[in-house]
Design a protein around this motif. Structure first.
Motif, PDB file in Angstrom:
ATOM      1  N   TYR A   1      -5.212   6.269 -27.848  1.00  0.00           N
ATOM      2  CA  TYR A   1      -6.082   6.850 -28.870  1.00  0.00           C
ATOM      3  C   TYR A   1      -7.120   7.733 -28.205  1.00  0.00           C
ATOM      4  O   TYR A   1      -7.491   7.527 -27.057  1.00  0.00           O
ATOM      5  N   THR A   2      -7.537   8.707 -28.939  1.00  0.00           N
ATOM      6  CA  THR A   2      -8.628   9.557 -28.471  1.00  0.00           C
ATOM      7  C   THR A   2      -9.937   9.029 -29.030  1.00  0.00           C
ATOM      8  O   THR A   2      -9.960   8.300 -30.024  1.00  0.00           O
ATOM      9  N   MET A   3     -11.018   9.380 -28.371  1.00  0.00           N
ATOM     10  CA  MET A   3     -12.333   8.935 -28.814  1.00  0.00           C
ATOM     11  C   MET A   3     -13.284  10.114 -28.825  1.00  0.00           C
ATOM     12  O   MET A   3     -13.149  11.044 -28.026  1.00  0.00           O
ATOM     13  N   GLY A   4     -14.221  10.058 -29.727  1.00  0.00           N
ATOM     14  CA  GLY A   4     -15.146  11.173 -29.854  1.00  0.00           C
ATOM     15  C   GLY A   4     -16.544  10.720 -30.211  1.00  0.00           C
ATOM     16  O   GLY A   4     -16.774   9.563 -30.581  1.00  0.00           O
ATOM     17  N   TRP A   5     -17.474  11.654 -30.057  1.00  0.00           N
ATOM     18  CA  TRP A   5     -18.862  11.453 -30.463  1.00  0.00           C
ATOM     19  C   TRP A   5     -19.223  12.529 -31.491  1.00  0.00           C
ATOM     20  O   TRP A   5     -18.896  13.715 -31.305  1.00  0.00           O
ATOM     21  N   PHE A   6     -19.885  12.086 -32.531  1.00  0.00           N
ATOM     22  CA  PHE A   6     -20.427  12.980 -33.548  1.00  0.00           C
ATOM     23  C   PHE A   6     -21.906  12.658 -33.702  1.00  0.00           C
ATOM     24  O   PHE A   6     -22.373  11.622 -33.239  1.00  0.00           O
ATOM     25  N   ARG A   7     -22.627  13.543 -34.376  1.00  0.00           N
ATOM     26  CA  ARG A   7     -24.036  13.270 -34.646  1.00  0.00           C
ATOM     27  C   ARG A   7     -24.415  13.809 -36.018  1.00  0.00           C
ATOM     28  O   ARG A   7     -23.790  14.743 -36.526  1.00  0.00           O
ATOM     29  N   GLN A   8     -25.440  13.193 -36.574  1.00  0.00           N
ATOM     30  CA  GLN A   8     -25.914  13.605 -37.891  1.00  0.00           C
ATOM     31  C   GLN A   8     -27.430  13.583 -37.916  1.00  0.00           C
ATOM     32  O   GLN A   8     -28.043  12.526 -37.741  1.00  0.00           O
ATOM     33  N   ALA A   9     -28.011  14.754 -38.118  1.00  0.00           N
ATOM     34  CA  ALA A   9     -29.456  14.879 -38.253  1.00  0.00           C
ATOM     35  C   ALA A   9     -29.829  14.760 -39.726  1.00  0.00           C
ATOM     36  O   ALA A   9     -28.991  14.993 -40.603  1.00  0.00           O
ATOM     37  N   PRO A  10     -31.073  14.393 -40.021  1.00  0.00           N
ATOM     38  CA  PRO A  10     -31.494  14.254 -41.421  1.00  0.00           C
ATOM     39  C   PRO A  10     -31.241  15.529 -42.216  1.00  0.00           C
ATOM     40  O   PRO A  10     -31.594  16.631 -41.785  1.00  0.00           O
ATOM     41  N   GLY A  11     -30.609  15.378 -43.357  1.00  0.00           N
ATOM     42  CA  GLY A  11     -30.355  16.507 -44.236  1.00  0.00           C
ATOM     43  C   GLY A  11     -29.208  17.405 -43.819  1.00  0.00           C
ATOM     44  O   GLY A  11     -28.963  18.440 -44.444  1.00  0.00           O
ATOM     45  N   LYS A  12     -28.505  17.022 -42.758  1.00  0.00           N
ATOM     46  CA  LYS A  12     -27.384  17.842 -42.265  1.00  0.00           C
ATOM     47  C   LYS A  12     -26.091  17.048 -42.289  1.00  0.00           C
ATOM     48  O   LYS A  12     -26.098  15.822 -42.336  1.00  0.00           O
ATOM     49  N   GLU A  13     -24.982  17.784 -42.222  1.00  0.00           N
ATOM     50  CA  GLU A  13     -23.684  17.129 -42.169  1.00  0.00           C
ATOM     51  C   GLU A  13     -23.432  16.567 -40.769  1.00  0.00           C
ATOM     52  O   GLU A  13     -23.993  17.038 -39.787  1.00  0.00           O
ATOM     53  N   ARG A  14     -22.555  15.566 -40.727  1.00  0.00           N
ATOM     54  CA  ARG A  14     -22.162  15.024 -39.446  1.00  0.00           C
ATOM     55  C   ARG A  14     -21.368  16.094 -38.691  1.00  0.00           C
ATOM     56  O   ARG A  14     -20.430  16.686 -39.233  1.00  0.00           O
ATOM     57  N   GLU A  15     -21.715  16.299 -37.412  1.00  0.00           N
ATOM     58  CA  GLU A  15     -21.072  17.356 -36.641  1.00  0.00           C
ATOM     59  C   GLU A  15     -20.468  16.818 -35.349  1.00  0.00           C
ATOM     60  O   GLU A  15     -20.936  15.830 -34.780  1.00  0.00           O
ATOM     61  N   PHE A  16     -19.447  17.510 -34.908  1.00  0.00           N
ATOM     62  CA  PHE A  16     -18.751  17.154 -33.680  1.00  0.00           C
ATOM     63  C   PHE A  16     -19.641  17.411 -32.470  1.00  0.00           C
ATOM     64  O   PHE A  16     -20.349  18.408 -32.413  1.00  0.00           O
ATOM     65  N   VAL A  17     -19.562  16.498 -31.493  1.00  0.00           N
ATOM     66  CA  VAL A  17     -20.297  16.658 -30.245  1.00  0.00           C
ATOM     67  C   VAL A  17     -19.333  16.775 -29.060  1.00  0.00           C
ATOM     68  O   VAL A  17     -19.385  17.734 -28.297  1.00  0.00           O
TER      69      VAL A  17
ATOM     70  N   SER B   1      -5.868   9.975 -21.801  1.00  0.00           N
ATOM     71  CA  SER B   1      -5.773  10.112 -20.348  1.00  0.00           C
ATOM     72  C   SER B   1      -7.115  10.445 -19.714  1.00  0.00           C
ATOM     73  O   SER B   1      -7.302  10.262 -18.514  1.00  0.00           O
ATOM     74  N   GLY B   2      -8.009  10.976 -20.517  1.00  0.00           N
ATOM     75  CA  GLY B   2      -9.284  11.426 -19.976  1.00  0.00           C
ATOM     76  C   GLY B   2      -9.235  12.830 -19.410  1.00  0.00           C
ATOM     77  O   GLY B   2     -10.241  13.348 -18.935  1.00  0.00           O
ATOM     78  N   ILE B   3      -8.075  13.450 -19.492  1.00  0.00           N
ATOM     79  CA  ILE B   3      -7.900  14.774 -18.893  1.00  0.00           C
ATOM     80  C   ILE B   3      -8.337  15.884 -19.842  1.00  0.00           C
ATOM     81  O   ILE B   3      -8.907  16.895 -19.422  1.00  0.00           O
ATOM     82  N   ILE B   4      -8.060  15.717 -21.123  1.00  0.00           N
ATOM     83  CA  ILE B   4      -8.402  16.748 -22.103  1.00  0.00           C
ATOM     84  C   ILE B   4      -9.739  16.382 -22.742  1.00  0.00           C
ATOM     85  O   ILE B   4      -9.890  15.304 -23.319  1.00  0.00           O
ATOM     86  N   ILE B   5     -10.698  17.284 -22.630  1.00  0.00           N
ATOM     87  CA  ILE B   5     -12.047  17.052 -23.132  1.00  0.00           C
ATOM     88  C   ILE B   5     -12.516  18.300 -23.879  1.00  0.00           C
ATOM     89  O   ILE B   5     -12.303  19.425 -23.413  1.00  0.00           O
TER      90      ILE B   5
ATOM     91  N   ILE C   1     -18.780  13.661 -21.497  1.00  0.00           N
ATOM     92  CA  ILE C   1     -18.082  12.507 -22.071  1.00  0.00           C
ATOM     93  C   ILE C   1     -17.127  11.947 -21.027  1.00  0.00           C
ATOM     94  O   ILE C   1     -16.519  12.708 -20.261  1.00  0.00           O
ATOM     95  N   SER C   2     -16.998  10.629 -20.994  1.00  0.00           N
ATOM     96  CA  SER C   2     -16.075   9.992 -20.062  1.00  0.00           C
ATOM     97  C   SER C   2     -15.635   8.663 -20.659  1.00  0.00           C
ATOM     98  O   SER C   2     -16.241   8.177 -21.614  1.00  0.00           O
ATOM     99  N   ARG C   3     -14.582   8.091 -20.084  1.00  0.00           N
ATOM    100  CA  ARG C   3     -14.143   6.776 -20.551  1.00  0.00           C
ATOM    101  C   ARG C   3     -13.718   5.950 -19.353  1.00  0.00           C
ATOM    102  O   ARG C   3     -13.323   6.488 -18.321  1.00  0.00           O
ATOM    103  N   THR C   4     -13.787   4.638 -19.490  1.00  0.00           N
ATOM    104  CA  THR C   4     -13.441   3.736 -18.399  1.00  0.00           C
ATOM    105  C   THR C   4     -11.934   3.711 -18.175  1.00  0.00           C
ATOM    106  O   THR C   4     -11.160   4.117 -19.036  1.00  0.00           O
TER     107      THR C   4
END
Length: 125
Positions: free
Chosen positions: A32-48, A54-58, A70-73
């Motif tokens: 599975y792939t993993m990601g981080w998103f963020r959401q500021a007040p009054g804004k839509e959640r956005e990709f980070v 594999s950890g190769i594609i970022i 970004i990294s993973r164990t």
């Protein structure tokens, strides 16, 4: 079911650093792939950022490229987001997400199957 638990948020001055962690547990079988998103007040959640199994594609959002890493164990179940040179505009709730369906990381939040509860990051000027 899969559980994602984020940690590492907090208050930091502009120019400072924070490291977020996200631990996956439960039915974490297969790749599975993993990601981080963020959401500021009054804004839509956005990709980070997102990382392949594999950890190769970022991928990074342009707004954080060169500042965040970004990294993973090796066990694949924990993902990190190292945030350097933080800016007040980075203030948001940061969410970890997991995607079972795509071999390459995606930037669309609707692609992700599971989400953490979020961790607050506040950057003061």
């Amino acid at each position: 079911q899969v559980q994602l638990v984020e940690s590492g948020g907090g208050l930091v001055q502009a120019g400072g650093s924070l490291r977020l962690s996200c631990a996956a547990s439960g039915r974490t079988f297969g790749s599975y792939t993993m990601g981080w998103f963020r959401q500021a007040p009054g804004k839509e959640r956005e990709f980070v950022a997102a990382i392949s199994w594999s950890g190769i594609i970022i991928y990074y959002a342009d707004s954080v490229k060169g500042r965040f890493t970004i990294s993973r164990t090796n066990a694949k179940t924990t993902v990190y987001l190292q945030m350097n040179s933080l800016k007040p505009e980075d203030t948001a709730v940061y969410y970890c997400a997991l995607d079972f369906d795509n071999q390459e990381p995606t930037i669309g939040r609707r692609e992700y199957d599971y989400w953490g509860q979020g961790t607050q990051v506040t950057v003061s000027s």
